[in-house]
Design an enzyme around this catalytic site. Sequence first.
Site, PDB file in Angstrom:
ATOM      1  N   ARG A 164       1.027  -1.485  -0.032  1.00  0.00           N
ATOM      2  CA  ARG A 164      -0.104   0.255   0.368  1.00  0.00           C
ATOM      3  C   ARG A 164       1.044   1.300   0.095  1.00  0.00           C
ATOM      4  NH1 ARG A 164      -2.643  -4.080  -0.673  1.00  0.00           N
ATOM      5  NH2 ARG A 164      -4.835  -4.286   0.650  1.00  0.00           N
ATOM      6  N   SER A 238     -10.586  -0.221   3.691  1.00  0.00           N
ATOM      7  CA  SER A 238      -9.405   0.110   4.683  1.00  0.00           C
ATOM      8  C   SER A 238      -8.925   1.543   5.024  1.00  0.00           C
ATOM      9  CB  SER A 238      -8.531  -0.832   4.818  1.00  0.00           C
ATOM     10  OG  SER A 238      -9.101  -1.897   4.528  1.00  0.00           O
ATOM     11  N   GLU A 334      -3.806   4.701   6.163  1.00  0.00           N
ATOM     12  CA  GLU A 334      -3.821   4.230   4.646  1.00  0.00           C
ATOM     13  C   GLU A 334      -5.061   5.165   4.403  1.00  0.00           C
ATOM     14  OE1 GLU A 334      -4.700   0.303   3.213  1.00  0.00           O
ATOM     15  OE2 GLU A 334      -6.144   1.247   1.856  1.00  0.00           O
TER      16      GLU A 334
HETATM   17  P1  FAD Z   1      -8.280   9.905  -4.595  1.00  0.00           P
HETATM   18  O1  FAD Z   1      -9.381   9.324  -3.192  1.00  0.00           O
HETATM   19  O2  FAD Z   1      -9.301  10.862  -5.602  1.00  0.00           O
HETATM   20  O3  FAD Z   1      -7.195   9.616  -4.235  1.00  0.00           O
HETATM   21  C1  FAD Z   1      -5.727   9.687  -3.382  1.00  0.00           C
HETATM   22  C2  FAD Z   1      -4.717   9.987  -3.528  1.00  0.00           C
HETATM   23  O4  FAD Z   1      -4.363  10.202  -4.894  1.00  0.00           O
HETATM   24  C3  FAD Z   1      -4.813  11.265  -3.106  1.00  0.00           C
HETATM   25  O5  FAD Z   1      -3.868  12.266  -2.214  1.00  0.00           O
HETATM   26  C4  FAD Z   1      -4.774  12.128  -4.323  1.00  0.00           C
HETATM   27  O6  FAD Z   1      -4.446  13.515  -4.405  1.00  0.00           O
HETATM   28  C5  FAD Z   1      -4.160  11.125  -5.458  1.00  0.00           C
HETATM   29  N1  FAD Z   1      -4.102  11.398  -6.882  1.00  0.00           N
HETATM   30  C6  FAD Z   1      -5.062  10.429  -7.240  1.00  0.00           C
HETATM   31  N2  FAD Z   1      -5.301  11.125  -8.766  1.00  0.00           N
HETATM   32  C7  FAD Z   1      -4.159  11.124  -8.669  1.00  0.00           C
HETATM   33  C8  FAD Z   1      -3.780  11.145  -9.923  1.00  0.00           C
HETATM   34  N3  FAD Z   1      -3.876  11.243 -11.401  1.00  0.00           N
HETATM   35  N4  FAD Z   1      -2.238  11.471 -10.110  1.00  0.00           N
HETATM   36  C9  FAD Z   1      -1.276  12.617  -8.543  1.00  0.00           C
HETATM   37  N5  FAD Z   1      -2.148  11.754  -7.679  1.00  0.00           N
HETATM   38  C10 FAD Z   1      -3.011  11.732  -7.785  1.00  0.00           C
HETATM   39  N6  FAD Z   1      -7.986   0.517  -1.728  1.00  0.00           N
HETATM   40  C11 FAD Z   1      -7.289  -0.931  -2.342  1.00  0.00           C
HETATM   41  O7  FAD Z   1      -5.980  -0.651  -2.309  1.00  0.00           O
HETATM   42  N7  FAD Z   1      -7.750  -2.420  -2.041  1.00  0.00           N
HETATM   43  C12 FAD Z   1      -8.778  -2.525  -1.987  1.00  0.00           C
HETATM   44  O8  FAD Z   1      -9.491  -3.686  -2.193  1.00  0.00           O
HETATM   45  C13 FAD Z   1      -9.921  -1.168  -2.142  1.00  0.00           C
HETATM   46  N8  FAD Z   1     -11.111  -1.192  -1.497  1.00  0.00           N
HETATM   47  C14 FAD Z   1     -11.658  -0.265  -1.245  1.00  0.00           C
HETATM   48  C15 FAD Z   1     -13.162  -0.193  -1.230  1.00  0.00           C
HETATM   49  C16 FAD Z   1     -14.299   0.933  -1.086  1.00  0.00           C
HETATM   50  C17 FAD Z   1     -15.233   0.187  -0.802  1.00  0.00           C
HETATM   51  C18 FAD Z   1     -13.593   1.520  -1.064  1.00  0.00           C
HETATM   52  C19 FAD Z   1     -14.512   2.910  -0.290  1.00  0.00           C
HETATM   53  C20 FAD Z   1     -12.235   2.146  -1.194  1.00  0.00           C
HETATM   54  C21 FAD Z   1     -11.213   1.037  -0.988  1.00  0.00           C
HETATM   55  N9  FAD Z   1      -9.821   1.135  -1.907  1.00  0.00           N
HETATM   56  C22 FAD Z   1      -9.466   0.188  -1.920  1.00  0.00           C
HETATM   57  C23 FAD Z   1      -9.281   2.720  -1.367  1.00  0.00           C
HETATM   58  C24 FAD Z   1      -9.171   3.171  -2.543  1.00  0.00           C
HETATM   59  O9  FAD Z   1     -10.657   2.879  -3.359  1.00  0.00           O
HETATM   60  C25 FAD Z   1      -7.930   3.461  -3.767  1.00  0.00           C
HETATM   61  O10 FAD Z   1      -6.509   3.326  -3.168  1.00  0.00           O
HETATM   62  C26 FAD Z   1      -7.987   3.541  -4.963  1.00  0.00           C
HETATM   63  O11 FAD Z   1      -7.502   3.872  -6.218  1.00  0.00           O
HETATM   64  C27 FAD Z   1      -8.051   5.301  -4.606  1.00  0.00           C
HETATM   65  O12 FAD Z   1      -8.437   5.943  -5.793  1.00  0.00           O
HETATM   66  P2  FAD Z   1      -9.258   7.549  -6.182  1.00  0.00           P
HETATM   67  O13 FAD Z   1      -9.002   7.683  -7.934  1.00  0.00           O
HETATM   68  O14 FAD Z   1     -10.568   7.593  -5.352  1.00  0.00           O
HETATM   69  O15 FAD Z   1      -7.833   8.515  -6.041  1.00  0.00           O
HETATM   70  P1  NAP Z   2     -10.295 -11.485   4.521  1.00  0.00           P
HETATM   71  O1  NAP Z   2      -9.973 -11.565   3.330  1.00  0.00           O
HETATM   72  O2  NAP Z   2     -11.773 -10.967   5.301  1.00  0.00           O
HETATM   73  O3  NAP Z   2      -9.022 -11.374   4.948  1.00  0.00           O
HETATM   74  C1  NAP Z   2      -8.464 -10.655   6.375  1.00  0.00           C
HETATM   75  C2  NAP Z   2      -6.763  -9.915   6.105  1.00  0.00           C
HETATM   76  O4  NAP Z   2      -6.303 -11.174   6.210  1.00  0.00           O
HETATM   77  C3  NAP Z   2      -7.098  -8.637   5.013  1.00  0.00           C
HETATM   78  O5  NAP Z   2      -7.192  -7.990   5.471  1.00  0.00           O
HETATM   79  C4  NAP Z   2      -5.583  -9.829   4.157  1.00  0.00           C
HETATM   80  O6  NAP Z   2      -4.580  -8.727   4.195  1.00  0.00           O
HETATM   81  C5  NAP Z   2      -5.685 -10.986   5.410  1.00  0.00           C
HETATM   82  N1  NAP Z   2      -5.363 -12.273   4.044  1.00  0.00           N
HETATM   83  C6  NAP Z   2      -6.149 -12.905   4.072  1.00  0.00           C
HETATM   84  N2  NAP Z   2      -5.636 -14.028   3.592  1.00  0.00           N
HETATM   85  C7  NAP Z   2      -4.553 -13.553   2.933  1.00  0.00           C
HETATM   86  C8  NAP Z   2      -3.252 -14.990   2.602  1.00  0.00           C
HETATM   87  N3  NAP Z   2      -4.041 -16.072   1.955  1.00  0.00           N
HETATM   88  N4  NAP Z   2      -2.281 -14.055   2.941  1.00  0.00           N
HETATM   89  C9  NAP Z   2      -2.393 -12.931   3.323  1.00  0.00           C
HETATM   90  N5  NAP Z   2      -3.127 -12.255   3.480  1.00  0.00           N
HETATM   91  C10 NAP Z   2      -4.267 -12.534   4.006  1.00  0.00           C
HETATM   92  O7  NAP Z   2      -9.961  -9.277   3.369  1.00  0.00           O
HETATM   93  P2  NAP Z   2     -11.626  -8.165   3.469  1.00  0.00           P
HETATM   94  O8  NAP Z   2     -11.544  -7.807   4.468  1.00  0.00           O
HETATM   95  O9  NAP Z   2     -12.551  -9.037   3.191  1.00  0.00           O
HETATM   96  O10 NAP Z   2     -10.793  -7.901   2.220  1.00  0.00           O
HETATM   97  C11 NAP Z   2     -10.720  -8.471   1.179  1.00  0.00           C
HETATM   98  C12 NAP Z   2      -9.506  -8.352   0.606  1.00  0.00           C
HETATM   99  O11 NAP Z   2      -9.747  -6.902  -0.191  1.00  0.00           O
HETATM  100  C13 NAP Z   2      -8.011  -8.091   1.010  1.00  0.00           C
HETATM  101  O12 NAP Z   2      -6.482  -8.310   0.092  1.00  0.00           O
HETATM  102  C14 NAP Z   2      -7.965  -6.682   1.073  1.00  0.00           C
HETATM  103  O13 NAP Z   2      -6.929  -5.832   1.178  1.00  0.00           O
HETATM  104  C15 NAP Z   2      -8.475  -5.732   0.256  1.00  0.00           C
HETATM  105  N6  NAP Z   2      -9.540  -4.737   0.480  1.00  0.00           N
HETATM  106  C16 NAP Z   2      -8.831  -3.591   0.534  1.00  0.00           C
HETATM  107  C17 NAP Z   2      -9.481  -2.111   0.828  1.00  0.00           C
HETATM  108  C18 NAP Z   2      -8.891  -1.002   1.177  1.00  0.00           C
HETATM  109  O14 NAP Z   2      -8.930   0.040   1.409  1.00  0.00           O
HETATM  110  N7  NAP Z   2      -7.196  -1.102   1.546  1.00  0.00           N
HETATM  111  C19 NAP Z   2     -11.009  -2.321   1.688  1.00  0.00           C
HETATM  112  C20 NAP Z   2     -11.266  -3.426   0.919  1.00  0.00           C
HETATM  113  C21 NAP Z   2     -10.728  -4.938   0.976  1.00  0.00           C
HETATM  114  P3  NAP Z   2      -4.479  -8.203   2.653  1.00  0.00           P
HETATM  115  O15 NAP Z   2      -5.165  -6.978   3.236  1.00  0.00           O
HETATM  116  O16 NAP Z   2      -2.658  -7.605   2.826  1.00  0.00           O
HETATM  117  O17 NAP Z   2      -4.528  -8.786   1.783  1.00  0.00           O
END
Ligand code: FAD
Ligand code: NAP
Length: 338
Positions: A164, A238, A334
């Site tokens: 991340r 998250s 995050e």
């Molecule tokens: P924004 O929120 O608009 O911006 C985020 C940051 O990036 C800000 O600092 C902004 O200034 C910068 N930025 C945006 N665009 C640019 C650009 N073109 N150039 C330079 N800087 C820029 N994240 C995960 O990693 N994994 C997941 O599974 C995941 N699941 C999610 C589920 C839900 C329900 C929600 C609400 C969020 C989730 N996220 C997840 C977080 C988020 O969706 C991601 O990080 C996504 O990439 C953010 O994109 P955005 O366009 O909305 O960015």
């Molecule tokens: P999940 O599957 O219930 O798992 C819980 C946590 O355990 C996750 O954070 C995941 O880490 C870790 N995990 C599960 N299986 C794993 C494996 N085989 N090896 C290593 N780590 C493992 O999680 P969930 O909430 O439903 O989310 C599913 C996936 O979507 C995850 O990868 C999560 O990161 C991603 N997600 C991200 C966001 C975000 O905003 N960043 C929001 C929603 C979901 P990791 O998170 O490192 O994968």
Amino acid sequence: MQFLSKYSLKKYHTFGTDVYTKYFTEINSVAQFKNLLQEDIYKNNSLLILGGGSNLLFTKNYDGLVIKNNLHGVDVVKQDENHVWVKAAAGENWHQFVLWCVNHNYGGIENLSLIPGCVGASPMQNIGAYGVEIKDVCDTVNAIDVQTGEEITFTNANCKFGYRESIFKHIYKNKYLITSVVFKLNKKPVFNTSYGAIEQELKTMGVTQPSVKAISDAVINIRSSKLPDPAKIGNAGSFFKNPEVSKQKHDELKQQHPNLVAYALDNGNYKLAAGWLIEQCGFKGKRFGDAGVHVNQALVLVNYGTANGSEIYNLSQQILDAVNNAYGVTLEREVNIY
Ligand code: FAD
Ligand code: NAP
């Protein structure tokens, strides 16, 4: 160039808090962005580049210029027998881009289905889910220096991707506008189904032979059943990262808490499930006014309606303190805080 003043950001970010920006504008082309560089409002204000607003929290009104990125376009730039290089403009909706790749049977990002936001933000925090991260498929990132207008291409190695993390989230934060990302995808996909509930969901769906489309559908099903839809309840996914701890710290915690959820990493450390730590501290499903912790996933902080950014931020601080006191582990946010 049109600038809107004291403009509400409520519909531009997924926490849905009612905040204003001093100035707001939108860009539809790289040329338009370069023209923007000459404007006094641009030169005299701090900048925030906005994609889908799904990874940020405003704790107050934004005292600067918000630039909404609307750059569009998806093109195949190169291909060989095994791979295809697809360039997607930064303002493309991430999930729609994933579906485009799935429909062409290009493998590599199907596990990243249904992540909100835009393509341009995907390298920012090296988005990841179900065992796949952008770093696995990112070929290059094209960007513009926001001071000089110079165009630059970052290779995958230059992006310094981590869990991340990337260089854009730290030393290059607000220094570059990402304009497009080139992804190297597989024409002969190798599937990653071992993570989380994917295999179980494929079974439930009656799938015996995985495919790019089946995995995408499985991920969509799992995510839809577990995660709050930002269109219905404000959140930014998250709120915290899963913390990494040494083997020694892990072993100590495991002895005291045999149910600890942790995963061994290649470097010998352990990744702890932050959601588990938060749940053990009693926060899962808790509500403090309109700020709360989601009932199904303790990692997700939510806005039930009228919470403001500082209430959500204060709740995140309470959680940080509680986890630190109980486990001696410092969680890291995050979500980008403004
Ligand atoms: P924004 O929120 O608009 O911006 C985020 C940051 O990036 C800000 O600092 C902004 O200034 C910068 N930025 C945006 N665009 C640019 C650009 N073109 N150039 C330079 N800087 C820029 N994240 C995960 O990693 N994994 C997941 O599974 C995941 N699941 C999610 C589920 C839900 C329900 C929600 C609400 C969020 C989730 N996220 C997840 C977080 C988020 O969706 C991601 O990080 C996504 O990439 C953010 O994109 P955005 O366009 O909305 O960015
Ligand atoms: P999940 O599957 O219930 O798992 C819980 C946590 O355990 C996750 O954070 C995941 O880490 C870790 N995990 C599960 N299986 C794993 C494996 N085989 N090896 C290593 N780590 C493992 O999680 P969930 O909430 O439903 O989310 C599913 C996936 O979507 C995850 O990868 C999560 O990161 C991603 N997600 C991200 C966001 C975000 O905003 N960043 C929001 C929603 C979901 P990791 O998170 O490192 O994968």
